[in-house]
Design an enzyme around this catalytic site. Structure first.
Site, PDB file in Angstrom:
ATOM      1  N   SER A 257     -60.420  20.946 140.832  1.00  0.00           N
ATOM      2  CA  SER A 257     -59.731  19.863 141.733  1.00  0.00           C
ATOM      3  C   SER A 257     -59.085  18.567 140.775  1.00  0.00           C
ATOM      4  CB  SER A 257     -60.976  18.979 142.545  1.00  0.00           C
ATOM      5  OG  SER A 257     -60.133  17.904 143.224  1.00  0.00           O
TER       6      SER A 257
ATOM      7  N   TYR B 141     -69.256  15.879 144.450  1.00  0.00           N
ATOM      8  CA  TYR B 141     -67.995  16.849 144.629  1.00  0.00           C
ATOM      9  C   TYR B 141     -67.250  16.656 143.341  1.00  0.00           C
ATOM     10  CZ  TYR B 141     -63.511  18.649 145.534  1.00  0.00           C
ATOM     11  OH  TYR B 141     -62.396  19.476 145.828  1.00  0.00           O
TER      12      TYR B 141
END
Length: 250
Positions: free
Chosen positions: A138, A151
């Site tokens: 990400s 995350y």
């Protein structure tokens, strides 16, 4: 990575980026297998894409991953690409000890899951004439979103792990590619994300990813233009400013 002529397994292929990527690769003539926990969702995707296959997988379950890998290789002996896309993203309050369960679930899903699945499939992949392991990190691997600390941390770990895996496999026929999405219109954090005008439209993201894969078959990282400010923030010397921008609304 050649984008045609493969047998491709995509985890988390029932929705979001996983589904869109599966459909794009399926349209290129690849054999595509999507995996996930929700059978109904997987069935909806395969029914909409004749010829696509599905398999149930709980990416958090170590024993299930091992059994799944054995079954996948038996059913699809030509399997030569695995895309570790499955993941979860939940807000956490670090001051609330009750949120520790979210962090643990996130690590198990986003980090241990890809590591375990890749380890289970790697002997088979290494025996193929050409193979690819794709990880999905990400933009938040490089500039964290503070309200999703686990995350962001798991995606940073996936980036690091991908680099090491690539180095260890450098003399084999197995390529390692890291795909780092920006903020994309999916339901990863809920339905509102799918319509957020600040997020990149999913179709635009997939189109750019496919172009990169097609024109840069030896790429080690797939970074769309929208993600480059995060990916290269530290290199560009503006990490603090980008971190402030990313976290300004939270």
């Amino acid at each position: 990575m050649n984008i045609t002529g493969n047998t491709i397994l995509i985890t988390g292929g029932g929705s979001g980026i996983g589904r869109a990527l599966a459909e794009a690769l399926h349209a290129k003539g690849n054999t595509v297998i999507i995996a996930g926990r929700r059978e109904r969702v997987l069935d909806e995707v395969t029914q909409a894409n004749p010829g696509m296959a599905s398999m149930l997988l709980d990416i958090r379950d170590k024993a299930d991953i091992a059994a799944f890998a054995r079954d996948a290789v038996a059913r699809f002996p030509a399997l030569n690409v695995v895309i570790n896309n499955a993941g979860i993203m939940k807000d956490e309050d670090i001051l609330d000890s009750g949120d520790l369960a979210i962090a643990e679930e996130t690590v198990e899903t986003n980090l241990l899951g890809p590591i375990r699945l890749t380890a289970a499939l790697l002997p088979h992949l290494l025996a193929q004439p050409r193979a690819t392991v794709m990880t999905v990190s990400s933009g938040l691997a490089f500039v964290p979103l503070a309200v999703t600390p686990a995350y962001s941390a798991t995606k940073a770990a996936i980036h690091s792990w991908s680099m090491s895996l690539r180095h260890q496999l450098r003399d084999t026929s197995t390529q390692v590619i890291e795909l780092a999405p920006p903020y994309v219109q999916t339901e990863l954090r809920g339905p509102e994300q799918a319509v957020d005008p600040l997020a990149m439209p999913l179709a635009d993201f997939i189109a750019e990813v496919m172009t990169i894969l097609e024109t840069q078959p030896d790429a080690e990282e797939v970074i769309v233009e929208r993600c480059k400010p995060l990916r290269f923030a530290e290199q560009n010397g503006n990490l603090a400013a980008v971190f402030g921008m990313v976290n300004s609304q939270h």
